[in-house]
Scaffold this motif. Sequence first.
Motif, mmCIF file in Angstrom:
data_model
loop_
_atom_site.group_PDB
_atom_site.id
_atom_site.type_symbol
_atom_site.label_atom_id
_atom_site.label_comp_id
_atom_site.label_asym_id
_atom_site.label_seq_id
_atom_site.Cartn_x
_atom_site.Cartn_y
_atom_site.Cartn_z
ATOM 1 N N ASP A 17 0.803 -1.229 -0.075
ATOM 2 C CA ASP A 17 -0.141 0.096 0.072
ATOM 3 C C ASP A 17 0.767 1.289 0.039
ATOM 4 N N VAL A 18 1.751 1.190 0.841
ATOM 5 C CA VAL A 18 2.827 2.431 1.167
ATOM 6 C C VAL A 18 3.674 2.748 -0.115
ATOM 7 N N ALA A 19 4.086 1.394 -0.869
ATOM 8 C CA ALA A 19 4.769 1.566 -2.201
ATOM 9 C C ALA A 19 4.092 1.916 -3.293
ATOM 10 N N THR A 20 2.856 1.576 -3.379
ATOM 11 C CA THR A 20 2.088 2.010 -4.666
ATOM 12 C C THR A 20 1.844 3.595 -4.511
ATOM 13 N N ALA A 34 14.933 1.305 2.206
ATOM 14 C CA ALA A 34 14.876 1.716 3.600
ATOM 15 C C ALA A 34 13.864 2.961 3.812
ATOM 16 N N ASP A 35 13.968 3.838 3.043
ATOM 17 C CA ASP A 35 12.923 5.031 3.296
ATOM 18 C C ASP A 35 11.310 4.250 3.405
ATOM 19 N N LEU A 42 8.007 -0.113 9.534
ATOM 20 C CA LEU A 42 8.780 -1.456 9.451
ATOM 21 C C LEU A 42 10.290 -1.440 9.502
ATOM 22 N N THR A 43 10.888 -2.083 9.952
ATOM 23 C CA THR A 43 12.492 -2.283 9.622
ATOM 24 C C THR A 43 12.882 -2.564 8.507
ATOM 25 N N HIS A 44 14.095 -1.973 7.976
ATOM 26 C CA HIS A 44 14.649 -2.397 6.624
ATOM 27 C C HIS A 44 14.743 -3.762 6.454
ATOM 28 N N SER A 53 13.291 -8.578 -4.071
ATOM 29 C CA SER A 53 14.504 -7.597 -4.482
ATOM 30 C C SER A 53 13.205 -6.545 -4.522
ATOM 31 N N LYS A 54 13.943 -5.117 -4.876
ATOM 32 C CA LYS A 54 13.117 -3.839 -5.037
ATOM 33 C C LYS A 54 12.327 -4.064 -6.418
#
Length: 212
Positions: A17-20, A34-35, A42-44, A53-54
């Motif tokens: 959700d945050v990534a989108t 990381a950001d 959440l932790t990295h 992967s990213k």
Amino acid sequence: MRVSRTKAAENRERILDVATRLFRERGIDGIGVADLMKSAGLTHGGFYGHFKSKDDLVAQACGRAVQKMRDNWIKVLDQTTGDPVHALADTYLAAKHRDNAGRGCTIAALGSEIARQSTAVRHIVTEELKPFIDYLSAIVQGSSASLRRERAITLYASLVGAIVIARAVDDAAFSNETLHAVANGIRSKSTPRPPKGGKKRIAIRTPRVAKP
């Protein structure tokens, strides 16, 4: 301490959700893992428990964003009592959509970046976008299936292009003019359908895309 499967699933959903949202706001290369994890609370180190992967995250996040975009627009159009093409033009080309990239159309926000991503990213976006074009093909006017599909693609490309231009320019009046001009052009080319008569609900096949 190990987290339960339920909690792990919740965390994964939160990351997506945050990534989108952040990818659409800042661009795919505009935020690192990381950001992104920090924004999700959440932790990295926990990232690789959910994604390889990213690039894996980008593929799944972009596919999810296109799917939600598609489902949201279809819901809006299914509920309209007038011409659905007019409703799409009015809603998509609104200042609210232009000014809220993080919650808006993924293709308008990230199309040029997605074109430079991996095959896996481009494939999942393609497979999630196709059903929306199928839907548009069923609501536009045209004497044949091929003509309706051509008009559907033209319609969507016009919508996306208008938002891209309206966001890119630094002249507010020109930005608004772009949105209004394209909306008026779409409305003028669309023949209104009778408002009543039991509009047929169009079934949309949800694509099954293998995770990259």
